[in-house]
Scaffold this motif. Structure first.
Motif, mmCIF file in Angstrom:
data_model
loop_
_atom_site.group_PDB
_atom_site.id
_atom_site.type_symbol
_atom_site.label_atom_id
_atom_site.label_comp_id
_atom_site.label_asym_id
_atom_site.label_seq_id
_atom_site.Cartn_x
_atom_site.Cartn_y
_atom_site.Cartn_z
ATOM 1 N N ARG A 99 0.848 -1.189 0.000
ATOM 2 C CA ARG A 99 0.000 0.000 0.000
ATOM 3 C C ARG A 99 0.882 1.238 0.000
ATOM 4 O O ARG A 99 1.775 1.348 0.833
ATOM 5 C CB ARG A 99 -0.851 0.051 1.268
ATOM 6 N N TRP A 156 5.697 3.120 2.108
ATOM 7 C CA TRP A 156 4.700 2.090 1.795
ATOM 8 C C TRP A 156 4.383 1.312 3.055
ATOM 9 O O TRP A 156 5.141 1.341 4.026
ATOM 10 C CB TRP A 156 5.240 1.107 0.756
ATOM 11 N N THR A 166 -6.122 2.004 -4.542
ATOM 12 C CA THR A 166 -5.595 3.326 -4.183
ATOM 13 C C THR A 166 -5.554 3.470 -2.663
ATOM 14 O O THR A 166 -6.425 2.951 -1.968
ATOM 15 C CB THR A 166 -6.489 4.449 -4.756
ATOM 16 N N SER A 167 -4.553 4.175 -2.179
ATOM 17 C CA SER A 167 -4.431 4.424 -0.740
ATOM 18 C C SER A 167 -4.255 5.909 -0.495
ATOM 19 O O SER A 167 -3.764 6.623 -1.369
ATOM 20 C CB SER A 167 -3.197 3.722 -0.177
ATOM 21 N N HIS A 180 -4.933 5.495 7.527
ATOM 22 C CA HIS A 180 -4.492 5.150 6.185
ATOM 23 C C HIS A 180 -5.651 4.400 5.532
ATOM 24 O O HIS A 180 -6.046 3.337 6.000
ATOM 25 C CB HIS A 180 -3.241 4.265 6.280
ATOM 26 N N THR A 240 -7.495 2.552 2.293
ATOM 27 C CA THR A 240 -7.240 1.850 1.031
ATOM 28 C C THR A 240 -8.554 1.298 0.521
ATOM 29 O O THR A 240 -9.323 0.720 1.298
ATOM 30 C CB THR A 240 -6.265 0.676 1.243
ATOM 31 N N ARG A 241 -8.810 1.467 -0.780
ATOM 32 C CA ARG A 241 -9.991 0.824 -1.347
ATOM 33 C C ARG A 241 -9.544 -0.581 -1.740
ATOM 34 O O ARG A 241 -8.719 -0.756 -2.624
ATOM 35 C CB ARG A 241 -10.491 1.597 -2.567
ATOM 36 N N ILE A 242 -10.071 -1.601 -1.041
ATOM 37 C CA ILE A 242 -9.654 -2.971 -1.330
ATOM 38 C C ILE A 242 -10.618 -3.665 -2.289
ATOM 39 O O ILE A 242 -10.228 -4.579 -2.989
ATOM 40 C CB ILE A 242 -9.424 -3.798 -0.039
#
Lengths: 177, 92
Positions: free
Chosen positions: A61, A68, A132-133, A144, A146-148
């Protein structure tokens, strides 16, 4: 020698489960979180990171220039961490943050509307596609995001803030219950 | 006060994510006189108009930025990574 035996307890073990129908909030397994620090203006390290993480069930990520997170659901043994750390040298440094960061999964068709109550990041799938994060504020807590999946986000937060963030997420989702 | 800062790394973000760290000044030489250091440490202009400041994206990428903003119209101009700004600086 410490007088106390240090035991790892899940950060969200006692958190009540929300009862919303449209949204689900779940604590993700406390596997591993490794922070990777490179040089901010160095060439892109994504290839190095991909090779270092290998085929194991881990994800990379992005977290800002030269930073990262490598995350996974299974705990990382000392040897595995050493191997990962060696694979990243001399490009970047790995820091084990598994004990310090907790991941929460929020899922639902209106998940963006719920998260938009706390953050100013544009979460439209066009602007924020899967994978994206972003580091951002969710309310007053630094997270943080993130779209998983198309309708699921991972929210990673410092362990000490996990329970407070959980309560915030529950409160944010009440409207959609 | 400007409310949206376009971070060169993260895009437009609200000012709550940032910490303002003050005017961009060039640091005097270590052996510069007492007056030069007093000016650098304590004395600040309060400009009307364009102002260059250091902003820290505390709750985002954690990078230091140089933000140019207008203190009258609240307009935010150029935002740049502080390291990049320093590289671009012409040094004698």
């Amino acid at each position: 020698m410490s007088d106390f035996r240090i035991t790892l307890r899940p950060a969200l073990g006692s958190a009540p489960r929300p009862g919303s129908r449209g949204l689900s909030i779940t604590a993700m397994p406390e596997g591993h979180v490794v922070q990777v620090l490179g040089r901010p203006h160095a060439p892109d390290l994504f290839g190095v990171l991909e090779r270092a993480t290998g085929a194991a069930h881990r994800s990379v990520r992005a977290a800002g220039p030269g930073q990262w997170f490598i995350v996974g659901d299974a705990p990382l043994s000392r040897d595995e961490f050493a191997a990962l750390s060696t694979a990243l040298q001399p490009h970047a440094t790995a820091v084990d943050q598994s004990h310090g960061r907790v991941r929460i999964r929020v899922e639902g068709t209106i998940v963006e509307r719920m998260l938009a109550k706390g953050t100013a990041v544009d979460l439209d799938p066009g602007a924020f596609p899967v994978g994206t994060s972003a580091m951002t504020l969710l309310g007053h807590v630094s997270v943080h995001l993130t779209r998983i999946e198309i309708a699921a986000f991972e929210v990673m937060v410092l362990r000490g803030f996990a329970e407070s963030l959980w309560e915030d997420l529950v409160r944010m989702s009440v409207e959609f219950a | 006060m400007a409310s949206l800062i376009s971070c060169p790394h993260c895009g437009a973000r609200p000012k709550e994510e940032f910490t303002i760290k003050g005017a961009v000044l060039s640091r005097p030489a270590a052996d510069a006189g007492h007056q030069a250091w007093t000016d650098y440490v304590y004395l600040r202009d309060n400009p009307r108009g364009t102002h260059r400041e250091y902003w820290h994206h505390t709750s985002g990428c954690r990078r230091w930025l140089v933000v140019t903003r207008d203190t009258v119209s609240h307009e935010v101009g150029f935002c740049q990574d502080a390291a990049a700004a320093k590289l671009a600086e012409v040094r004698p």
